[in-house]
Design a protein around this motif. Structure first.
Motif, PDB file in Angstrom:
ATOM      1  N   MET A  92      20.517  36.986  -2.690  1.00  0.00           N
ATOM      2  CA  MET A  92      20.175  38.453  -2.843  1.00  0.00           C
ATOM      3  C   MET A  92      22.089  39.142  -2.302  1.00  0.00           C
ATOM      4  O   MET A  92      22.786  39.587  -2.211  1.00  0.00           O
TER       5      MET A  92
ATOM      6  N   LEU B 173      16.377  46.280 -10.462  1.00  0.00           N
ATOM      7  CA  LEU B 173      16.471  45.114 -11.360  1.00  0.00           C
ATOM      8  C   LEU B 173      16.968  46.230 -12.053  1.00  0.00           C
ATOM      9  O   LEU B 173      18.430  46.045 -12.782  1.00  0.00           O
TER      10      LEU B 173
ATOM     11  N   GLY C 276      15.400  33.721  -1.625  1.00  0.00           N
ATOM     12  CA  GLY C 276      15.727  35.136  -2.625  1.00  0.00           C
ATOM     13  C   GLY C 276      16.272  35.764  -1.857  1.00  0.00           C
ATOM     14  O   GLY C 276      17.828  36.392  -2.896  1.00  0.00           O
ATOM     15  N   SER C 277      15.977  36.253  -0.861  1.00  0.00           N
ATOM     16  CA  SER C 277      17.223  37.055   0.309  1.00  0.00           C
ATOM     17  C   SER C 277      18.665  36.165   0.361  1.00  0.00           C
ATOM     18  O   SER C 277      19.642  36.551   0.037  1.00  0.00           O
TER      19      SER C 277
ATOM     20  N   ALA D 280      18.742  48.024  -1.904  1.00  0.00           N
ATOM     21  CA  ALA D 280      17.937  45.673  -2.027  1.00  0.00           C
ATOM     22  C   ALA D 280      18.300  45.580  -0.047  1.00  0.00           C
ATOM     23  O   ALA D 280      17.585  44.022  -0.125  1.00  0.00           O
ATOM     24  N   GLN D 281      19.232  45.391   0.343  1.00  0.00           N
ATOM     25  CA  GLN D 281      19.835  45.042   1.683  1.00  0.00           C
ATOM     26  C   GLN D 281      18.567  45.072   2.550  1.00  0.00           C
ATOM     27  O   GLN D 281      18.426  44.615   3.460  1.00  0.00           O
TER      28      GLN D 281
ATOM     29  N   HIS E  52      23.246  38.511  -7.588  1.00  0.00           N
ATOM     30  CA  HIS E  52      22.206  39.566  -6.869  1.00  0.00           C
ATOM     31  C   HIS E  52      21.431  39.934  -7.243  1.00  0.00           C
ATOM     32  O   HIS E  52      20.217  39.758  -6.907  1.00  0.00           O
ATOM     33  N   LEU E  53      21.602  39.853  -9.130  1.00  0.00           N
ATOM     34  CA  LEU E  53      20.377  40.398  -9.591  1.00  0.00           C
ATOM     35  C   LEU E  53      19.420  39.062  -9.565  1.00  0.00           C
ATOM     36  O   LEU E  53      17.811  38.879  -9.362  1.00  0.00           O
TER      37      LEU E  53
ATOM     38  N   GLY F 290      18.710  36.846  -7.390  1.00  0.00           N
ATOM     39  CA  GLY F 290      18.386  36.512  -6.874  1.00  0.00           C
ATOM     40  C   GLY F 290      17.295  37.987  -6.039  1.00  0.00           C
ATOM     41  O   GLY F 290      15.735  38.022  -5.229  1.00  0.00           O
ATOM     42  N   LEU F 291      18.133  39.388  -6.200  1.00  0.00           N
ATOM     43  CA  LEU F 291      16.808  40.049  -6.414  1.00  0.00           C
ATOM     44  C   LEU F 291      15.217  39.605  -7.235  1.00  0.00           C
ATOM     45  O   LEU F 291      13.985  40.180  -6.789  1.00  0.00           O
TER      46      LEU F 291
ATOM     47  N   GLN G 167      26.382  38.722  -1.248  1.00  0.00           N
ATOM     48  CA  GLN G 167      26.354  39.295  -2.710  1.00  0.00           C
ATOM     49  C   GLN G 167      26.843  41.443  -2.011  1.00  0.00           C
ATOM     50  O   GLN G 167      27.957  41.852  -2.823  1.00  0.00           O
TER      51      GLN G 167
END
Length: 453
Positions: free
Chosen positions: A101, A168, A97-98, A4-5, A64-65, A67-68, A104
């Motif tokens: 996310m 997700l 969103g980033s 995700a990063q 985190h979820l 934001g993802l 975290q």
């Protein structure tokens, strides 16, 4: 988490290569295109520390979820946008969103791993963090060049949707949902959030838009106001900590051994990284006539070597470790100067150019990865959110500063040379590469001074 990063970092730079195609398809103005590229970075940098505190309060895995999900939805909206204004708005949402996310990732590393396992995890984190910039250019060139089913630029956003959905599902199964013990007792520090967001906004907006507007008076007033508000923020946070409150950034994080110098070094290395990629993209596409695909692939050696060095430097001899950061800055300085000289007289650079690209990747990795890892290795778990938000914001601001300062230098030099020969001249990129080399050399000197102490 690192997938995700990486996906989020790609989107900071992936649009650079696609910008000409976006402008043609959506009939967007130059200002619109600049906001498409920069809008993501603005909300991303402004909200990073807020995102870190939200994770500390409500649980890093859960936040985190969230934001993802926001990032993935905004990516879909960007890919389907029918006009420049729509795309700008959705890019702002994507950046938000980033910002929710990304902090975290580091916080969970800090809270989950200890000892050598934490060092390895931080090494992987730092490699992903900075290699995303060069990889974004490569991915943007490949996707635009492929023109999948005549979709042009849209896959640079739509590719995030299936990846985000998979993450997700997996993240919902494996990530912890609860907050840290005692985290819920910490307040959100509303005044601190407002002061910091305003200060970062006032600094980033003129950095992004200043050159396009020919640095009007408002841009300088905005920068000055941003500095003043940041000073007010620091004073407020110190007073809040003395009263026993919960400041947005705990002062003890800033007093942590090596943290101040790490902030300086990370700012320098990311400014060089951002400036190098931006200037080189403009030169090879505008001056040398590279296609989007070829321009993107130009950065492959830098990205590959950065990743390889970032993941392996800890295994190098112990006697070398303290010298890695100054050596990395020195290698970066030599390599970016070599890139400028390779383009001398307006030629294509030849085979030696790719050796210089690889040297830039290795130098940036050695300057960045050990600095980040050492700064965070000893941070207490309860300070993980504050440290992650601080350094993530510094990383992003460093990129913005690099693009603004060295991009302005490049464009001003082109203007002084005059059209139509300007873009094909080697003078503008050579000037910028020497300026980048000087910045990296300052980083090398700071590392050597610290080592002597």
């Amino acid at each position: 988490m690192l997938a995700a990063q990486f996906m989020a970092l790609l989107d900071v730079f992936i649009v650079n290569v696609a910008a000409p195609t976006i402008g043609s398809d959506l009939h967007a103005s130059g200002a619109d295109l600049q906001l498409v590229v920069a809008g993501y970075a603005i909300t991303y940098s402004v909200l990073l520390i807020t995102g870190a505190r939200l994770g500390d309060r409500f649980g890093h895995g859960r936040v985190h979820l969230v934001g993802l999900a926001l990032f993935t939805s905004a990516s879909l909206a960007c890919g389907l946008a029918q006009g420049g204004t729509e795309l700008i708005v959705f890019r702002l949402v994507q950046g938000a969103g980033s910002a929710v996310m990304i902090p975290q990732v580091l916080s969970l590393i800090q809270r989950t791993f200890t000892g050598e396992a934490r060092v390895r995890a931080l090494g992987a984190y730092s490699a992903v963090l900075a290699v995303g910039a060069a990889a974004g250019q490569v991915a943007g060139g490949v996707l635009v060049g492929a023109d999948l089913m005549g979709s042009g630029w849209r896959p640079v956003f739509l590719v995030n949707v299936p990846v985000g959905l998979v993450l997700l599902v997996v993240g919902g199964r494996v990530l912890p949902r609860g907050g840290a013990r005692g985290a819920r007792a910490r307040g959100m520090d509303g005044p601190g959030l407002v002061l910091l967001a305003a200060a970062v906004s006032l600094v980033t907006v003129p950095l992004v838009l200043g050159h396009e507007e020919d640095w009007p008076l408002w841009s300088w007033l905005s920068l000055t106001a941003g500095v003043v508000l940041f000073a007010l923020f620091c004073g407020y946070e110190s007073r809040l900590a003395r009263r026993g409150g919960a400041p947005l950034i705990a002062p003890r994080v800033l007093r942590h051994p090596g943290m101040g110098l790490a902030v300086l070094r990370i700012t320098a290395v990311m400014a060089v990284n951002g400036g190098f990629l931006f200037v080189l993209t403009l030169h090879v596409q505008g001056g040398l006539g590279y296609s989007a695909l070829r321009a993107g692939l130009t950065f492959a050696p830098t990205a590959v070597v950065f990743g390889a060095v970032g993941l392996t430097w800890r295994r190098w001899p112990a006697a070398w470790q303290r010298a890695l950061t100054p050596a990395g800055f020195a290698l970066t300085a030599l390599s970016v100067a070599a890139v400028g000289l390779a383009f001398k007289d307006g030629d294509q650079g030849g085979a030696r150019l790719y050796g210089a690209y690889a040297g830039v990747g290795a130098g940036l990795a050695l300057a960045f990865s050990p600095t980040l890892t050492r700064a965070l290795a000893g941070v207490r778990p309860e300070d993980a959110a504050d440290a992650s938000g601080l350094l993530a914001t510094v990383t992003q601001l460093g990129q913005l500063i690099g693009v603004a300062v060295f991009g302005t230098l490049f464009l001003n030099r082109l203007e002084s040379l005059g059209a139509p020969q300007a873009y094909t001249s080697s003078e503008a990129p050579l000037t910028c590469m020497f300026a980048l080399a000087a910045t990296a050399a300052l980083g090398a000197v700071s590392g050597l001074v610290l080592r002597r102490r």
